[in-house]
Design a protein around this motif. Structure first.
Motif, mmCIF file in Angstrom:
data_model
loop_
_atom_site.group_PDB
_atom_site.id
_atom_site.type_symbol
_atom_site.label_atom_id
_atom_site.label_comp_id
_atom_site.label_asym_id
_atom_site.label_seq_id
_atom_site.Cartn_x
_atom_site.Cartn_y
_atom_site.Cartn_z
ATOM 1 N N UNK A 74 -34.511 -5.102 58.927
ATOM 2 C CA UNK A 74 -34.525 -6.543 58.686
ATOM 3 C C UNK A 74 -33.612 -6.980 57.564
ATOM 4 N N UNK A 75 -33.782 -6.402 56.367
ATOM 5 C CA UNK A 75 -32.896 -6.759 55.263
ATOM 6 C C UNK A 75 -31.481 -6.264 55.517
ATOM 7 N N UNK A 76 -31.352 -5.154 56.262
ATOM 8 C CA UNK A 76 -30.027 -4.679 56.639
ATOM 9 C C UNK A 76 -29.290 -5.687 57.502
ATOM 10 N N UNK A 77 -30.009 -6.351 58.399
ATOM 11 C CA UNK A 77 -29.365 -7.352 59.254
ATOM 12 C C UNK A 77 -28.901 -8.548 58.432
ATOM 13 N N UNK A 78 -29.621 -8.873 57.370
ATOM 14 C CA UNK A 78 -29.194 -9.981 56.510
ATOM 15 C C UNK A 78 -27.980 -9.570 55.677
ATOM 16 N N UNK A 79 -27.964 -8.316 55.186
ATOM 17 C CA UNK A 79 -26.786 -7.827 54.469
ATOM 18 C C UNK A 79 -25.577 -7.775 55.400
ATOM 19 N N UNK A 80 -25.809 -7.359 56.633
ATOM 20 C CA UNK A 80 -24.763 -7.323 57.658
ATOM 21 C C UNK A 80 -24.160 -8.714 57.858
ATOM 22 N N UNK A 81 -25.008 -9.727 57.964
ATOM 23 C CA UNK A 81 -24.517 -11.092 58.185
ATOM 24 C C UNK A 81 -23.771 -11.614 56.960
ATOM 25 N N UNK A 82 -24.244 -11.268 55.766
ATOM 26 C CA UNK A 82 -23.537 -11.687 54.543
ATOM 27 C C UNK A 82 -22.160 -11.025 54.492
ATOM 28 N N UNK A 84 -20.372 -10.220 57.112
ATOM 29 C CA UNK A 84 -19.556 -10.958 58.083
ATOM 30 C C UNK A 84 -19.059 -12.279 57.493
ATOM 31 N N UNK A 85 -19.902 -12.907 56.722
ATOM 32 C CA UNK A 85 -19.512 -14.160 56.073
ATOM 33 C C UNK A 85 -18.410 -13.921 55.048
ATOM 34 N N UNK A 86 -18.578 -12.879 54.221
ATOM 35 C CA UNK A 86 -17.604 -12.589 53.166
ATOM 36 C C UNK A 86 -16.291 -12.046 53.726
ATOM 37 N N UNK A 87 -16.360 -11.158 54.709
ATOM 38 C CA UNK A 87 -15.189 -10.439 55.202
ATOM 39 C C UNK A 87 -14.454 -11.177 56.315
ATOM 40 N N UNK A 88 -15.223 -11.811 57.214
ATOM 41 C CA UNK A 88 -14.613 -12.396 58.409
ATOM 42 C C UNK A 88 -14.780 -13.917 58.487
ATOM 43 N N UNK A 89 -15.364 -14.534 57.467
ATOM 44 C CA UNK A 89 -15.479 -15.988 57.445
ATOM 45 C C UNK A 89 -16.505 -16.552 58.401
ATOM 46 N N UNK A 90 -17.445 -15.716 58.844
ATOM 47 C CA UNK A 90 -18.496 -16.195 59.743
ATOM 48 C C UNK A 90 -19.398 -17.159 58.977
ATOM 49 N N UNK A 91 -19.775 -18.271 59.601
ATOM 50 C CA UNK A 91 -20.655 -19.227 58.933
ATOM 51 C C UNK A 91 -21.499 -19.974 59.960
ATOM 52 N N UNK A 110 -28.655 -19.680 52.252
ATOM 53 C CA UNK A 110 -29.584 -18.564 52.392
ATOM 54 C C UNK A 110 -29.257 -17.835 53.687
ATOM 55 N N UNK A 111 -29.195 -16.516 53.610
ATOM 56 C CA UNK A 111 -28.930 -15.717 54.799
ATOM 57 C C UNK A 111 -30.259 -15.422 55.500
ATOM 58 N N UNK A 112 -30.379 -15.877 56.734
ATOM 59 C CA UNK A 112 -31.604 -15.618 57.491
ATOM 60 C C UNK A 112 -31.235 -15.101 58.872
ATOM 61 N N UNK A 113 -32.074 -14.218 59.403
ATOM 62 C CA UNK A 113 -31.824 -13.592 60.698
ATOM 63 C C UNK A 113 -33.126 -13.558 61.498
ATOM 64 N N UNK A 114 -33.001 -13.843 62.785
ATOM 65 C CA UNK A 114 -34.123 -13.723 63.696
ATOM 66 C C UNK A 114 -34.563 -12.264 63.773
#
Length: 250
Positions: A74-82, A84-91, A110-114
């Motif tokens: 769960x927290x890994x998926x949030x770190x993964x999304x962060x 993506x935001x930092x490296x690839x500009x995902x938002x 806030x980074x949140x993931x289903x």
């Protein structure tokens, strides 16, 4: 395996859970190589995340610090999304692939993931849990949730270790503080120690509290968890359960 193939990596912390994230979007690693990389780079971190692309969608492949793949974190998926935001500009709203299926994430302030839909394997008789209330719940991976009440911070974690092996699951010890708040400690399978927090374990605990302790089916609803690593928010909504909290690079 060439050492220069793993130069492209970063370190992230998600509410106390710590990860090495490897950018594998430009190079493919087989499972044997991934296991070796994990053991080489994990150091004192809880796990390693490989970021890949599959059919134009980002894919998270998660490994615990023991070098073994886990279906979800769960927290890994949030770190993964962060990442993506930092490296690839995902938002904003984004779909991510995991070994537990396709999930929705929100890369905002806030980074949140289903989370994967929780599944109760069984509510356990008290005699199996030293007289305590609890259940085995799957949220991508198995979690044993146990209500230890006010003794949570003095609870003997050697007992948690024994329960981890008895049920082959992460062990989440919790105490209900109020109608919307609880506290939780986790002994993680694959990490083989207490971690500062566990996202999927916190979700499993919140699910158990809401539906099996309080018997509350109202939606939407928010529960907040205090962990050693900080605060996590569990949102119950009509389209699923979302986990939110802080994520930092470093």
């Amino acid at each position: 395996m060439r050492g220069d193939r793993i130069d492209n990596m970063e370190r992230y912390s998600a509410t106390g859970n710590t990860f090495v994230i490897v950018d594998a979007t430009q190079v493919e690693f087989n499972d044997s190589e991934k296991e070796k990389i994990v053991l080489q780079v994990v150091e004192d971190r809880d796990g390693v995340i490989f970021v890949e692309r599959k059919n134009e969608t980002f894919f998270m492949d998660y490994f615990n610090r023991d070098g073994k793949r886990a279906t979800f974190c769960g927290n890994g998926s949030r770190a993964f999304l962060k990442f993506l935001k930092d490296k690839f500009g995902v938002s904003g709203k984004v779909s991510i692939q995991t070994n537990a299926g396709m999930l929705i994430g929100y890369a905002t302030e806030e980074i949140s993931v289903q989370m994967p839909e929780p599944r109760v394997e069984r509510v356990l008789p008290r005699e199996e849990l030293f007289g305590l209330e609890g259940a085995l719940i799957i949220v991508g991976v198995p979690h044993l949730v146990v209500n230890v009440g006010n003794s949570i911070w003095n609870f003997d974690m050697e007992i948690a270790r024994q329960l981890r092996h008895k049920f082959n699951a992460n062990v989440n010890l919790f105490n209900i503080l109020s109608d919307k708040r609880f506290e939780v400690r986790t002994f993680e399978r694959g990490v083989e120690r207490e971690t500062l927090s566990c996202g999927s374990g916190t979700t499993a605990t919140a699910f158990f509290i809401k539906y099996h302790v309080k018997h509350d089916s109202a939606l939407p609803d928010n529960l907040t968890a205090n962990t050693k690593g900080g605060m996590l928010r569990v949102l119950f909504d009509s389209d699923g359960i979302y986990l939110g909290g802080g994520v930092e690079n470093g």
